[in-house]
Design an enzyme around this catalytic site. Structure first.
Site, PDB file in Angstrom:
ATOM      1  N   CYS A  48       0.767  -1.324   0.021  1.00  0.00           N
ATOM      2  CA  CYS A  48      -0.044   0.044   0.039  1.00  0.00           C
ATOM      3  C   CYS A  48       0.897   1.116  -0.142  1.00  0.00           C
ATOM      4  O   CYS A  48       2.177   1.171   0.541  1.00  0.00           O
ATOM      5  CB  CYS A  48      -0.900  -0.068   1.168  1.00  0.00           C
ATOM      6  SG  CYS A  48      -1.846  -1.445   1.343  1.00  0.00           S
TER       7      CYS A  48
ATOM      8  N   ARG B 193       3.346  -0.177  -6.458  1.00  0.00           N
ATOM      9  CA  ARG B 193       3.020  -0.949  -5.273  1.00  0.00           C
ATOM     10  C   ARG B 193       1.842  -1.981  -5.479  1.00  0.00           C
ATOM     11  O   ARG B 193       1.547  -2.810  -4.934  1.00  0.00           O
ATOM     12  CB  ARG B 193       2.839  -0.356  -4.135  1.00  0.00           C
ATOM     13  CG  ARG B 193       3.966   0.772  -3.648  1.00  0.00           C
ATOM     14  CD  ARG B 193       3.809   1.483  -2.716  1.00  0.00           C
ATOM     15  NE  ARG B 193       4.744   2.248  -1.983  1.00  0.00           N
ATOM     16  CZ  ARG B 193       5.145   1.806  -0.898  1.00  0.00           C
ATOM     17  NH1 ARG B 193       4.694   1.071  -0.282  1.00  0.00           N
ATOM     18  NH2 ARG B 193       6.348   2.482  -0.236  1.00  0.00           N
TER      19      ARG B 193
ATOM     20  N   TRP C 239      -4.178  -2.477  -1.386  1.00  0.00           N
ATOM     21  CA  TRP C 239      -4.236  -3.808  -1.834  1.00  0.00           C
ATOM     22  C   TRP C 239      -5.329  -4.661  -0.813  1.00  0.00           C
ATOM     23  O   TRP C 239      -4.813  -4.998   0.177  1.00  0.00           O
ATOM     24  CB  TRP C 239      -3.144  -4.486  -2.315  1.00  0.00           C
ATOM     25  CG  TRP C 239      -3.436  -6.090  -3.055  1.00  0.00           C
ATOM     26  CD1 TRP C 239      -3.890  -6.932  -2.595  1.00  0.00           C
ATOM     27  CD2 TRP C 239      -3.045  -6.043  -4.410  1.00  0.00           C
ATOM     28  NE1 TRP C 239      -3.711  -7.956  -3.404  1.00  0.00           N
ATOM     29  CE2 TRP C 239      -3.378  -7.399  -4.521  1.00  0.00           C
ATOM     30  CE3 TRP C 239      -2.564  -5.280  -5.269  1.00  0.00           C
ATOM     31  CZ2 TRP C 239      -3.178  -8.088  -5.920  1.00  0.00           C
ATOM     32  CZ3 TRP C 239      -2.165  -5.836  -6.480  1.00  0.00           C
ATOM     33  CH2 TRP C 239      -2.531  -7.263  -6.750  1.00  0.00           C
TER      34      TRP C 239
ATOM     35  N   ASN D  96      -0.697   1.599   6.804  1.00  0.00           N
ATOM     36  CA  ASN D  96       0.022   0.372   6.185  1.00  0.00           C
ATOM     37  C   ASN D  96       0.415  -0.429   7.307  1.00  0.00           C
ATOM     38  O   ASN D  96       1.048   0.247   8.384  1.00  0.00           O
ATOM     39  CB  ASN D  96       1.046   0.681   5.496  1.00  0.00           C
ATOM     40  CG  ASN D  96       0.719   1.537   4.096  1.00  0.00           C
ATOM     41  OD1 ASN D  96      -0.351   1.670   3.590  1.00  0.00           O
ATOM     42  ND2 ASN D  96       1.725   1.847   3.588  1.00  0.00           N
ATOM     43  N   GLY D  97       0.026  -1.497   7.308  1.00  0.00           N
ATOM     44  CA  GLY D  97       0.824  -2.348   8.556  1.00  0.00           C
ATOM     45  C   GLY D  97      -0.354  -3.497   9.079  1.00  0.00           C
ATOM     46  O   GLY D  97      -1.411  -3.562   8.636  1.00  0.00           O
TER      47      GLY D  97
ATOM     48  N   GLU E  64      17.510 -23.040  -0.666  1.00  0.00           N
ATOM     49  CA  GLU E  64      17.131 -21.781  -1.250  1.00  0.00           C
ATOM     50  C   GLU E  64      18.568 -20.942  -1.145  1.00  0.00           C
ATOM     51  O   GLU E  64      18.817 -20.389  -1.965  1.00  0.00           O
ATOM     52  CB  GLU E  64      15.893 -21.134  -0.556  1.00  0.00           C
ATOM     53  CG  GLU E  64      15.759 -19.609  -0.889  1.00  0.00           C
ATOM     54  CD  GLU E  64      15.114 -19.460  -2.378  1.00  0.00           C
ATOM     55  OE1 GLU E  64      15.315 -18.317  -2.794  1.00  0.00           O
ATOM     56  OE2 GLU E  64      15.107 -20.640  -3.000  1.00  0.00           O
TER      57      GLU E  64
ATOM     58  N   LYS F 107      20.507 -19.204  -4.282  1.00  0.00           N
ATOM     59  CA  LYS F 107      20.714 -17.461  -4.423  1.00  0.00           C
ATOM     60  C   LYS F 107      22.194 -17.406  -4.614  1.00  0.00           C
ATOM     61  O   LYS F 107      22.631 -16.607  -5.273  1.00  0.00           O
ATOM     62  CB  LYS F 107      20.217 -16.841  -3.011  1.00  0.00           C
ATOM     63  CG  LYS F 107      18.924 -16.740  -2.793  1.00  0.00           C
ATOM     64  CD  LYS F 107      18.370 -15.640  -3.996  1.00  0.00           C
ATOM     65  CE  LYS F 107      16.790 -16.104  -4.154  1.00  0.00           C
ATOM     66  NZ  LYS F 107      16.584 -17.367  -4.972  1.00  0.00           N
TER      67      LYS F 107
ATOM     68  N   GLU G 268      23.176 -18.325  -8.150  1.00  0.00           N
ATOM     69  CA  GLU G 268      22.386 -17.616  -9.204  1.00  0.00           C
ATOM     70  C   GLU G 268      23.090 -16.033  -9.250  1.00  0.00           C
ATOM     71  O   GLU G 268      23.397 -15.672 -10.618  1.00  0.00           O
ATOM     72  CB  GLU G 268      20.863 -17.122  -8.719  1.00  0.00           C
ATOM     73  CG  GLU G 268      19.965 -18.212  -8.765  1.00  0.00           C
ATOM     74  CD  GLU G 268      18.395 -17.638  -8.398  1.00  0.00           C
ATOM     75  OE1 GLU G 268      17.642 -17.968  -9.185  1.00  0.00           O
ATOM     76  OE2 GLU G 268      18.282 -17.354  -7.227  1.00  0.00           O
TER      77      GLU G 268
ATOM     78  N   HIS H  27      26.789 -39.325   3.246  1.00  0.00           N
ATOM     79  CA  HIS H  27      26.255 -39.981   2.038  1.00  0.00           C
ATOM     80  C   HIS H  27      26.782 -39.495   0.764  1.00  0.00           C
ATOM     81  O   HIS H  27      26.350 -39.820  -0.286  1.00  0.00           O
ATOM     82  CB  HIS H  27      24.719 -40.412   1.963  1.00  0.00           C
ATOM     83  CG  HIS H  27      24.381 -41.005   3.094  1.00  0.00           C
ATOM     84  ND1 HIS H  27      24.162 -42.291   3.173  1.00  0.00           N
ATOM     85  CD2 HIS H  27      23.558 -40.668   4.225  1.00  0.00           C
ATOM     86  CE1 HIS H  27      23.660 -42.837   4.382  1.00  0.00           C
ATOM     87  NE2 HIS H  27      23.445 -41.767   4.989  1.00  0.00           N
TER      88      HIS H  27
ATOM     89  N   LYS I 189      13.533 -13.532 -15.560  1.00  0.00           N
ATOM     90  CA  LYS I 189      12.556 -13.609 -14.408  1.00  0.00           C
ATOM     91  C   LYS I 189      11.616 -14.429 -14.420  1.00  0.00           C
ATOM     92  O   LYS I 189      11.312 -15.032 -13.384  1.00  0.00           O
ATOM     93  CB  LYS I 189      12.194 -12.074 -14.377  1.00  0.00           C
ATOM     94  CG  LYS I 189      11.034 -11.704 -13.047  1.00  0.00           C
ATOM     95  CD  LYS I 189      12.031 -12.019 -11.853  1.00  0.00           C
ATOM     96  CE  LYS I 189      11.246 -11.840 -10.308  1.00  0.00           C
ATOM     97  NZ  LYS I 189      11.914 -12.161  -9.235  1.00  0.00           N
TER      98      LYS I 189
END
Length: 604
Positions: free
Chosen positions: A2, A27, A74, A98-99, A477, A481, A484, A500, A599
């Site tokens: 927002c 946003r 939103w 916002n929040g 992940e 990163k 990437e 192993h 992307k």
């Protein structure tokens, strides 16, 4: 996601705020509003839909006044409506927010007992009632005292006819920037909205408030003590303004994660405090199935691994996770008894889209978790659960991953409540979810320490990432990163599998990143660390704050807040994003557009 904009001292305040809101359109939003004060009277326009709807109304019915606040929203609970759109008016108070207000249940009950009436479904209105019912000699005092009763993440802006030349703002874990200009006072969620008026800005810090008047921006603490902060000059190109001053979009998006978590939670935590309210019938659809097939690619696949653990633990639903690129070409045993849960940031991932189509041929119902409204996957699926990360420009996903995980937690809690999860356990988890934005902020404050660790990894040829349970997807992940964006070879492994095979890679100086936060497998991961040390590997440990035992075993330690082990993927992934970013930055790679990557993978 927002946006907030406010201005005081302008002859066309409403028009200026509308222009600022346009600069925050990236946003995302589905409703908007502007409030002004003129001759002691509050004037308010709100519209659901795109900003154009508000602009058309403002053209036909101009708002008078030299002070205005505005908001783009939103909605995440039910359909967007004018009643739920900001600004909210309560008696003589008008505010935007916002929040998430963590203790809104107890505050709402108290206000209802006082006979207060609510005109919206938002927690924002609670703040308005608190300010309206708080006595004080000034608007600042009323806001300051009211907020001392509020727990949560917020950025607010408040105006009142009692002080028609004043905007009071406050911030906690949600961004807010003050503009300093001759004869004007300006505030906004992001710097781009301020640039047409000034390049002198002050950034509000956690737990601070400010009084904004024409040419004045005075900051105070929550206790009322004045804060001296010099304005800094912003000398940005348009592209730099889009990056909000960050060197790369990825860095900006890492730091947007507290807000993205707030936006994905907003409106989805039930008023009872022990359940969730997700869009449509997604919870009931999942709850009636005995088996769930999660499918995705890349980072979204790692989110799926977290989702499987959460659904199995909380909802006791049998789950599998398969790469969409594999699922589409094998012969899965799927049918009406199996729900297909597809995860995609863009909603356009070709392999995931193909897997959905295959599932539908097999008569498996499809639920999509996506970030982009009306994307191909959203349209193809029978049911959709949206994340609210906002646009993600950097190719390496950060805030999109975190919001996918948050959405899957919400789903697991909701399904769990329908399949035997206790109210007490659900309430504890929901309380933990509300605290996560501040937990992420806590991790981000450790960037300087993480940069120091990155310098020790920069020259490495390869790295190993280890985790167990909820730490295993984090290891995958984190390794993804690093490879990437820095082009350093990295592998993520379940720590129990180290003997192993991967243990053969460990030699003197090899970075081994270990997710060693508290949890039922803590002792086992400590044993893995001992095995790495015995082979002279360089241990970089992500630990729960205060863990002196692992700290004594590791060359480098990153402390994260103490959270329920189920939330490990949120607090432990963020520091590994920063680690990868700074290693890549030190190596001079093209972080936002790493070689050979796109992307949105819209071709096979």
């Amino acid at each position: 996601m927002c946006g907030i904009v406010g201005i005081v001292g302008s002859a066309q305040a409403a028009i200026d705020v509308l222009d600022g809101l346009r600069r925050l359109e990236y946003r995302g939003y589905d409703s908007a509003g502007i409030a002004t004060i003129a001759a002691g009277v509050i004037h308010l326009h709100r519209r659901k839909g795109k900003l154009k709807e508000l602009a058309d109304l403002l053209r036909d019915q101009p708002l008078p006044g030299t002070i205005a606040i505005g908001h783009t929203r939103w909605a995440t609970h039910g359909k967007p409506s004018e009643e739920n759109a900001h600004p909210h008016r309560v008696d003589d108070v008008v505010l935007v927010h916002n929040g998430i207000i963590e203790n809104f249940l107890e505050l709402r009950a108290e206000l209802l007992a006082q006979g207060r009436d609510f005109g919206s479904e938002t927690d924002t209105e609670i703040v308005g009632h608190l300010i309206a019912t708080t006595p004080g000699a000034s608007l600042l005092t009323r806001v300051r005292l009211a907020l001392q009763r509020v727990r949560g993440a917020y950025a607010i802006a408040v105006i009142s006819p009692r002080e028609p030349d004043t905007i009071v703002v406050a911030k906690n874990a949600s961004p807010l920037v003050l503009g300093v200009a001759e004869g004007l006072g300006i505030i906004a969620s992001d710097i781009p909205a301020l640039l047409p008026y000034t390049r002198q800005v002050k950034v509000l810090e956690e737990g601070e408030l400010a009084v904004i008047r024409p040419g004045v921006a005075e900051i105070v603490t929550m206790s009322g003590a004045p804060v001296t902060r010099r304005a800094r000059t912003i000398d940005w190109s348009p592209v730099m303004a889009e990056k909000d001053g960050h060197k790369h979009f990825m860095h900006k998006e890492i730091f947007e994660q507290p807000r993205a978590v707030v936006d994905t939670l907003r409106g989805r935590l039930a008023a009872t405090g022990d359940d969730v309210t997700l869009e449509g019938d997604v919870v009931d659809v999942v709850a009636k199935h005995q088996r769930v097939m999660l499918t995705a690619c890349g980072t979204s696949y790692h989110a799926g691994l977290v989702g499987r653990l959460a659904l199995e633990e909380l909802a006791r639903v049998a789950c599998e996770v398969d790469l969409a690129s594999e699922l589409r070409y094998r012969h899965p045993l799927m049918g009406p008894e199996t729900l297909t849960l597809a995860i995609s940031q863009s909603g356009e991932t070709a392999d995931t889209l193909a897997a959905i189509k295959e599932a539908r041929v097999l008569r498996s119902p499809v639920l999509a978790v996506v970030n982009v409204l009306d994307s191909s996957i959203a349209r193809e699926a029978g049911h959709v659960l949206y994340t609210h990360a906002g646009p993600e420009i950097g190719v390496a996903s950060t805030k999109a991953f975190i919001t996918q995980v948050i959405a899957l937690y919400l789903l697991a809690i909701g399904v769990g409540r329908r399949r035997g999860l206790s109210a007490a356990r659900a309430a504890a988890l929901i309380d933990g979810l509300r605290r996560l934005p501040l937990c992420v902020e806590d991790v981000l404050h450790q960037e300087a320490r993480i940069l120091e660790i990155a310098t020790a990894v920069t020259q490495a040829r390869s790295a190993l990432y280890l985790g167990r349970g909820y730490g295993y997807p984090v290891a995958l992940e984190g390794a993804l990163k690093l490879k990437e964006i820095s082009y350093v070879h990295a592998e993520g492994y379940a720590a129990g599998e180290m003997k192993h095979g991967p243990i053969a890679l460990i030699e003197s100086g090899v970075p081994v990143v270990v997710v060693a936060t508290k949890g039922p497998l803590y002792d086992k991961i400590v044993a893995n660390i001992q095995e790495v040390r015995a082979r002279d590997g360089m241990v970089i440990a992500v630990v729960t704050r205060g863990d002196e035992h692992v700290a004594a075993l590791a060359e480098h330690v990153i402390e994260v807040p103490d959270v329920d082990p189920i939330f490990t993927p949120v607090v432990a992934t963020v520091p590994l994003q920063l680690l990868a970013y700074h290693v890549a930055d030190l190596r001079g790679t093209d972080i936002d557009q790493p070689r050979n990557l796109a992307k949105s993978v819209t071709v096979e």
